[in-house]
Design a protein around this motif. Structure first.
Motif, PDB file in Angstrom:
ATOM      1  N   ALA A 177      79.056  57.422  48.294  1.00 14.68           N
ATOM      2  CA  ALA A 177      79.903  58.625  48.299  1.00 14.68           C
ATOM      3  C   ALA A 177      79.225  59.773  47.556  1.00 14.68           C
ATOM      4  O   ALA A 177      79.241  60.937  48.008  1.00 14.68           O
ATOM      5  N   ARG A 178      78.614  59.481  46.401  1.00 17.85           N
ATOM      6  CA  ARG A 178      77.914  60.536  45.656  1.00 17.85           C
ATOM      7  C   ARG A 178      76.708  61.057  46.426  1.00 17.85           C
ATOM      8  O   ARG A 178      76.411  62.256  46.409  1.00 17.85           O
ATOM      9  N   ALA A 179      75.997  60.121  47.076  1.00 15.75           N
ATOM     10  CA  ALA A 179      74.819  60.554  47.834  1.00 15.75           C
ATOM     11  C   ALA A 179      75.221  61.436  49.012  1.00 15.75           C
ATOM     12  O   ALA A 179      74.551  62.434  49.307  1.00 15.75           O
ATOM     13  N   GLN A 180      76.306  61.101  49.667  1.00 11.01           N
ATOM     14  CA  GLN A 180      76.748  61.877  50.824  1.00 11.01           C
ATOM     15  C   GLN A 180      77.252  63.262  50.409  1.00 11.01           C
ATOM     16  O   GLN A 180      77.125  64.229  51.169  1.00 11.01           O
ATOM     17  N   SER A 181      77.808  63.347  49.212  1.00 10.28           N
ATOM     18  CA  SER A 181      78.331  64.635  48.748  1.00 10.28           C
ATOM     19  C   SER A 181      77.323  65.383  47.891  1.00 10.28           C
ATOM     20  O   SER A 181      77.666  66.424  47.301  1.00 10.28           O
ATOM     21  N   CYS A 182      76.095  64.867  47.815  1.00  8.36           N
ATOM     22  CA  CYS A 182      75.028  65.491  47.024  1.00  8.36           C
ATOM     23  C   CYS A 182      75.437  65.730  45.566  1.00  8.36           C
ATOM     24  O   CYS A 182      75.145  66.774  44.980  1.00  8.36           O
ATOM     25  N   SER A 183      76.150  64.767  44.990  1.00  4.87           N
ATOM     26  CA  SER A 183      76.638  64.923  43.613  1.00  4.87           C
ATOM     27  C   SER A 183      75.997  63.935  42.653  1.00  4.87           C
ATOM     28  O   SER A 183      76.541  63.673  41.578  1.00  4.87           O
ATOM     29  N   LEU A 184      74.860  63.378  43.010  1.00  2.00           N
ATOM     30  CA  LEU A 184      74.202  62.435  42.104  1.00  2.00           C
ATOM     31  C   LEU A 184      73.785  63.110  40.803  1.00  2.00           C
ATOM     32  O   LEU A 184      73.805  62.489  39.731  1.00  2.00           O
ATOM     33  N   ASP A 185      73.418  64.407  40.886  1.00  2.00           N
ATOM     34  CA  ASP A 185      72.949  65.102  39.692  1.00  2.00           C
ATOM     35  C   ASP A 185      74.093  65.507  38.774  1.00  2.00           C
ATOM     36  O   ASP A 185      73.863  65.886  37.624  1.00  2.00           O
ATOM     37  N   ALA A 186      75.330  65.442  39.281  1.00  2.00           N
ATOM     38  CA  ALA A 186      76.475  65.881  38.473  1.00  2.00           C
ATOM     39  C   ALA A 186      76.653  65.005  37.234  1.00  2.00           C
ATOM     40  O   ALA A 186      77.033  65.498  36.171  1.00  2.00           O
ATOM     41  N   ASP A 187      76.391  63.727  37.376  1.00  2.00           N
ATOM     42  CA  ASP A 187      76.476  62.788  36.237  1.00  2.00           C
ATOM     43  C   ASP A 187      75.274  61.854  36.348  1.00  2.00           C
ATOM     44  O   ASP A 187      75.383  60.717  36.810  1.00  2.00           O
ATOM     45  N   PRO A 188      74.086  62.348  35.937  1.00  2.00           N
ATOM     46  CA  PRO A 188      72.851  61.591  36.179  1.00  2.00           C
ATOM     47  C   PRO A 188      72.831  60.210  35.528  1.00  2.00           C
ATOM     48  O   PRO A 188      72.306  59.260  36.103  1.00  2.00           O
ATOM     49  N   GLU A 189      73.398  60.071  34.347  1.00  2.00           N
ATOM     50  CA  GLU A 189      73.381  58.759  33.695  1.00  2.00           C
ATOM     51  C   GLU A 189      74.217  57.750  34.469  1.00  2.00           C
ATOM     52  O   GLU A 189      73.805  56.598  34.681  1.00  2.00           O
ATOM     53  N   SER A 190      75.390  58.191  34.915  1.00  2.00           N
ATOM     54  CA  SER A 190      76.243  57.311  35.716  1.00  2.00           C
ATOM     55  C   SER A 190      75.574  56.988  37.043  1.00  2.00           C
ATOM     56  O   SER A 190      75.603  55.837  37.505  1.00  2.00           O
ATOM     57  N   SER A 191      74.928  57.971  37.658  1.00  2.00           N
ATOM     58  CA  SER A 191      74.263  57.747  38.945  1.00  2.00           C
ATOM     59  C   SER A 191      73.086  56.792  38.782  1.00  2.00           C
ATOM     60  O   SER A 191      72.871  55.903  39.613  1.00  2.00           O
ATOM     61  N   ALA A 192      72.304  56.987  37.733  1.00  2.00           N
ATOM     62  CA  ALA A 192      71.183  56.078  37.487  1.00  2.00           C
ATOM     63  C   ALA A 192      71.689  54.647  37.273  1.00  2.00           C
ATOM     64  O   ALA A 192      71.087  53.677  37.756  1.00  2.00           O
ATOM     65  N   SER A 193      72.811  54.507  36.563  1.00  2.38           N
ATOM     66  CA  SER A 193      73.396  53.175  36.356  1.00  2.38           C
ATOM     67  C   SER A 193      73.806  52.553  37.675  1.00  2.38           C
ATOM     68  O   SER A 193      73.587  51.353  37.910  1.00  2.38           O
ATOM     69  N   LEU A 194      74.397  53.372  38.573  1.00  5.05           N
ATOM     70  CA  LEU A 194      74.812  52.846  39.874  1.00  5.05           C
ATOM     71  C   LEU A 194      73.606  52.423  40.700  1.00  5.05           C
ATOM     72  O   LEU A 194      73.616  51.368  41.362  1.00  5.05           O
ATOM     73  N   ILE A 195      72.552  53.233  40.691  1.00  7.82           N
ATOM     74  CA  ILE A 195      71.346  52.895  41.451  1.00  7.82           C
ATOM     75  C   ILE A 195      70.766  51.574  40.974  1.00  7.82           C
ATOM     76  O   ILE A 195      70.442  50.685  41.780  1.00  7.82           O
ATOM     77  N   ILE A 196      70.642  51.451  39.673  1.00  8.26           N
ATOM     78  CA  ILE A 196      70.048  50.222  39.129  1.00  8.26           C
ATOM     79  C   ILE A 196      70.967  49.025  39.366  1.00  8.26           C
ATOM     80  O   ILE A 196      70.500  47.921  39.681  1.00  8.26           O
ATOM     81  N   SER A 197      72.263  49.223  39.257  1.00  7.18           N
ATOM     82  CA  SER A 197      73.212  48.135  39.487  1.00  7.18           C
ATOM     83  C   SER A 197      73.094  47.584  40.900  1.00  7.18           C
ATOM     84  O   SER A 197      73.028  46.362  41.104  1.00  7.18           O
ATOM     85  N   VAL A 198      73.063  48.474  41.891  1.00  2.00           N
ATOM     86  CA  VAL A 198      72.949  48.005  43.280  1.00  2.00           C
ATOM     87  C   VAL A 198      71.560  47.445  43.536  1.00  2.00           C
ATOM     88  O   VAL A 198      71.398  46.456  44.266  1.00  2.00           O
ATOM     89  N   ALA A 199      70.526  48.025  42.912  1.00  2.00           N
ATOM     90  CA  ALA A 199      69.162  47.518  43.084  1.00  2.00           C
ATOM     91  C   ALA A 199      69.025  46.103  42.550  1.00  2.00           C
ATOM     92  O   ALA A 199      68.333  45.258  43.139  1.00  2.00           O
ATOM     93  N   MET A 200      69.678  45.816  41.435  1.00  3.72           N
ATOM     94  CA  MET A 200      69.608  44.471  40.854  1.00  3.72           C
ATOM     95  C   MET A 200      70.144  43.411  41.815  1.00  3.72           C
ATOM     96  O   MET A 200      69.690  42.267  41.799  1.00  3.72           O
TER      97      MET A 200
END
Length: 1001
Positions: free
Chosen positions: A856-879
């Motif tokens: 949802a964040r990627a589709q709305s181009c809002s990953l930069d709005a909360d970078p720490e939360s977004s980085a956590s989500l990326i790593i969580s799904v990557a794991m």
């Protein structure tokens, strides 16, 4: 002078306490030593008993023929204690040297012919001299003591019997709870030897006070002139019945308390304590008895009635144990409390009858002394009683238990005591009035007691096999169906069916040893398999996938027979020798019917009833494959099959290119105990690989000289074997590869993280500590965690390619965490790419939500709005995806992420995507660079403050260093980042093992 003799008498009583203490240590430790050499089969155990008791009987008999002529019996006693002590100090080096010589030189030269005779002969030479000397101690001490205190024979005999027995009870507990954990078998037996030497030093000055025998004249007795042979026969029969009680009670209580070394020693101590206090009660009364034999008659009656009453007590013990398991906290302190309560339960069952048993020997000896038999009577009664004990044990193990079962064996022994009591009363009591003579009253009491026990006591099979000491359940389910129950020579074996109300519908048929389930299988082929089935099938199939053929295979432990049955599914297998110690186990396994039929019917299958090490050492032929699947290590006698000595022994039984396969539980055990097993194995095999059959069963494949071969697909060319594998969800070699978790490098890293002394026959760490781990419900999750770690370490070690995304869903039946992770990864990819699967998936709700929010964040181009939360989500799904999907499948997911609608501009989000993208394609240098930017740059505070992020990123750097063989990078990363990690992350087993491996050059 009288006060001096009184002090000397008190000192002698204390000396005899120590003598009993050391004597029981010898009995306990010699049993363990000889069990290592002779094996633990019922025949080997009988031989050990024959040596112990026969030697003691011989020693007592020899003294009975000489003690009257001895001027100073206490001096002879001191000399014998000195010799016993010196032999005790020399026993361990003598035993190890002799047995090593036998294994390396004698047995191979004999080629199997007469090996058992040589083994038994050597065992006899090792312990029989000490046993004869031990048998001489009681009559010598008694004779010497009575010369110091004449005309108090009853008091002396009962007092010595008490002091010796109470010392023995203390020795049973001290050897197991103090000495063995502290100094092992060698130190324990040396401690006993030193104690004997101290006893000799203490007794020597007292021996100077002795005078000539003063037992020539005795006060008249109503027992006089009634034939000493009859009294000696009574001594033998009551000795036999007492040991029937002991063995039967131990077997009964093992079903309620567990088959552990601690439970056994508590039972033994309870029995001996009862005997001791019987002697103590008699001590102040013996010399006032008008007729010791009349008293002995009533004692026999009350002993038999107490034994029958123990059935009523025992029938309630399961309720008590179940209550204990529900209320006691499962920790180390709780285990101590459980042992204390187990001792109390053992006392309730054993103490009353043992209390009366403690009076019989002094009473019978006193009767013979009053008949004018002199000091020789002491040794004669002791010898006959000991010979009776031998008969009782042999009859119990080989006749009574297999033929009658626990209840009737106990009743038969009670009937002997009751009959002896009636006969003694009829022969020696005087009619003093009343219509019913004493013998008649005894007969009526006996009949009532026997009738009540046989009619009103029922040992419910569902209760006996409930394994209450593990789960706290007093009985199996009411709808359980008992198919087989037999009290075998070494254990009680049961086969039963219970309905499965979980995912596996239908009946589960299990085979249990002393209540512990050794194997459980679906009752029919139409039902889904159990995890036990997967373990047993894969145990056989793994080595079959490594080599084309095996001419000779050995299997340790029959269990349900499924492992042997699976082996027989391949024509590439020659002869299979399955060695099982308990005949009832094989008999019970027949109730699995067609599920294990080939193990019984195939002409290549040979079932051997013997101790495994004993059998293999006497076999002249070497093996191409040995599979070891004994019962759990906490079960009595099993831990020696997980010792470093056993792992040194196995390679000598294998051909040059042979393989060894070991099953090891990961449930009810500590990481340190698993490490103690691995330490012994790694020291004796050139290469070891570890596979998971499921989350709680580890399979170790070891090669003594070469490398463990890789898995090949030839195993699926055998139709019967293929069908067995497909039933448990293994449809190809790729499915078997998913079980791989560690190679030797990783196992060494695991051992380094959980340092432990190797489990040894002589320092039995596993035997002593595994029962507590079972009680605590400990669990080793490290192997499963390592296999499903967020970095593909196991895949790297085994060179296993990631599963293709398009692979069919045939893996549904595999009980492996890695397979579930692969299925979850496919599902999460679908969510992130915008085409989620319908219905309930494998991924848990939290993982699925993270993927949905990230999309949802990627589709709305809002990953930069909360970078720490977004980085956590990326790593969580990557794991949850990177380690499990193949590189082509991950290309659109992470390397060139198609789900991104716009490129993020925040450095933290960019670095997270760069790290994950490089990791998905095994670009290790880029992983190190991206990880370093996250951990050293402006985002360092966020990274180390977030446990999940630091865990994954640090681990990704270490994995990249391992895969690219850059040990310097791994060491630098460890030194730099380890102090910054949160304790939970720093102590994570997968990360610690990975770091250790990466830092090795």
């Amino acid at each position: 002078m009288n006060s001096e003799k009184s002090r000397s008498g008190t000192l002698l009583l204390w000396v005899f306490v120590l003598s009993g203490f050391s004597g029981l240590i010898y009995q306990s430790i010699w049993t363990q030593y000889l069990g290592l050499f002779l094996g633990h089969s019922s025949y080997a155990q009988s031989l050990v008993l024959l040596l112990f008791m026969g030697g003691m009987a011989a020693g007592a008999w020899l003294v009975s023929r000489r003690s009257v002529n001895l001027k100073r019996p206490l001096l002879a006693y001191a000399a014998i204690e000195l010799v016993i002590g010196l032999l005790g100090l020399a026993f361990d080096p003598l035993f190890q040297g002799a047995t090593q010589w036998a294994y390396t030189s004698v047995f191979p030269a004999m080629g199997g012919s007469g090996v058992n005779w040589v083994r038994w002969g050597m065992a006899t030479l090792l312990v029989l001299p000490q046993c004869v000397l031990l048998g001489a101690t009681f009559p010598l001490m008694s004779a010497g003591f009575m010369r110091l205190q004449p005309h108090a024979e009853g008091r002396v005999l009962a007092g010595l019997y008490f002091s010796n027995s109470i010392g023995a009870a203390a020795g049973a507990l001290a050897s197991t709870y103090l000495l063995l954990p502290w100094v092992g078998l060698p130190g324990t037996i040396m401690s006993a030897g030193l104690l004997n030497i101290l006893i000799a030093i203490a007794v020597y000055p007292l021996s100077k006070m002795e005078r000539e025998s003063a037992i020539a004249e005795m006060p008249a007795s109503v027992d006089s002139g009634r034939g000493p042979l009859f009294i000696l026969i009574v001594a033998g029969l009551t000795g036999a019945s007492s040991f029937v009680y002991e063995i039967t009670w131990v077997r009964m209580l093992s079903l309620a308390l567990g088959t552990t070394i601690h439970a056994f020693e508590l039972m033994l101590a309870s029995f001996i304590a009862g005997i001791a206090f019987g002697g103590l009660w008699l001590r102040s009364r013996a010399d006032r008895l008008a007729s010791p034999l009349v008293t002995a008659g009533w004692v026999q009656v009350w002993m038999g009635l107490a034994a029958l009453a123990s059935m009523f007590v025992y029938a309630n013990s399961f309720e008590w144990v179940g209550w204990l398991m529900r209320v006691i906290v499962r920790n180390a302190e709780g285990y101590g409390l459980y042992n204390l309560a187990s001792g109390l339960i053992s006392l309730l069952v054993m103490f009353p009858a043992a209390f009366f048993a403690g009076m019989t020997l002094p009473l019978l000896t006193l009767a013979l002394l009053r008949q004018g038999q002199g000091e020789k009577a002491i040794g004669q009664v002791y010898a006959f009683n000991t010979l009776g004990a031998i008969v009782g044990v042999l009859a119990t193990v080989h006749l009574l238990l297999p033929m009658l079962g626990l209840k009737l064996a106990l009743a038969a022994a009670a009937a002997v005591d009751l009959l002896l009591g009636v006969v003694l009363l009829r022969r020696y009591s005087l009619q003093v009035g009343g219509r019913i003579p004493p013998s008649g009253k005894a007969l009526i009491l006996s009949a009532i007691g026997m009738a009540c026990a046989l009619l009103f006591v029922r040992f419910d099979p569902l209760m006996l096999t409930s394994s209450v000491y593990r789960h706290g359940r007093v009985s199996l389910a009411e709808d359980a169906k008992m198919l087989y129950l037999k009290d075998g020579k070494t254990a009680t074996v049961a086969v039963y069916e219970v309905p499965n109300h979980g995912e596996l519908k239908g009946q589960v048929r299990s085979i249990a040893t002393n209540g512990k389930v050794d194997a459980g299988m679906a009752a029919t082929f139409a039902q889904s398999p159990t995890t036990d089935e997967s373990t047993m099938v894969i145990l056989a199939a793994l080595p079959m996938a490594m080599k084309e053929s095996y001419e000779r295979v050995g299997v340790i432990g029959f269990g349900s027979g499924l492992t042997t049955h699976t082996l027989m599914g391949s024509p590439r297998i020659g002869r299979v020798d399955t060695v099982e110690i308990e005949p009832a186990m094989v008999e019970g396994a027949r109730h699995f019917g067609p599920r294990v039929q080939r193990a019984f019917d195939d002409t290549r299958s040979h079932i051997v009833i013997d101790d495994a090490k004993s059998y293999f050492s006497s076999s002249p032929a070497h093996y191409d494959l040995i599979i070891s699947e004994p019962s759990n290590p906490w079960m009595g006698g099993t831990a020696s099959l997980f010792s470093k000595e056993f792992y040194a022994f196995v390679p000598r039984q294998l051909n040059s290119d042979g393989l060894f396969v070991q099953w090891l539980q990961l449930y009810e055990i500590d990481p340190e105990l698993v490490s103690s097993v691995l330490t012994g194995m790694l020291a004796n095999f050139n290469d070891v690989h570890a596979y998971l059959a499921n989350d709680s069963d580890l399979i170790l494949v070891a090669s003594p000289r070469g490398k463990v071969p890789r898995l090949e697909g030839s195993v699926f060319s055998d139709p019967l074997l293929k069908a067995d594998l497909e039933r448990v969800g293994v449809h190809g070699v790729r499915d078997m590869q998913d079980g791989f978790v560690m190679d030797k490098r990783a196992l060494l890293a695991y051992v380094s993280q959980y340092p432990a002394r190797a489990n040894s026959d002589f320092f039995p760490i596993l035997q002593l500590k595994a029962p507590e781990s079972r009680f605590r419900g400990a669990n080793v999750a490290e192997f499963g965690a390592f296999a499903s770690a967020p970095w593909p370490v196991a895949r790297h070690l085994g060179a296993i390619a990631a599963r293709e995304e398009a692979a069919q869903g045939e893996v549904d039946g595999l009980p492996l965490a890695t397979v579930r992770k692969w299925q979850s990864a496919k599902e999460l990819k679908g969510v992130l790419m915008g085409h989620p699967s319908d219905g309930e998936g494998v991924a848990n709700a939290g993982e699925r939500l993270n993927a949905e929010v990230l999309r949802a964040r990627a589709q709305s181009c809002s990953l930069d709005a909360d970078p720490e939360s977004s980085a956590s989500l990326i790593i969580s799904v990557a794991m949850e995806t990177v380690p499990y999907l193949d590189a082509p499948g991950q290309s659109e997911l992470w390397d060139r992420p198609a789900w991104l609608s716009c490129v993020p501009g925040d450095p933290l989000v960019q670095n997270a995507l760069a790290l994950v993208g490089a990791a998905s394609q095994d670009r290790h240098d880029e992983v190190i660079e991206a990880g370093t930017r996250i951990l050293d740059g402006p985002s360092a505070k966020f990274a180390f403050g977030n446990a999940m992020v630091s865990y994954y990123v640090v681990g990704a750097v270490q994995y990249a260093a391992l895969a690219s063989q850059r040990a310097d990078v791994a060491k630098q990363a460890h030194e730099r980042y380890d102090p910054l990690l949160q304790p939970l992350v720093r102590n994570s087993s997968p990360l610690r093992i990975l770091t250790h491996m990466a830092a090795q050059p």
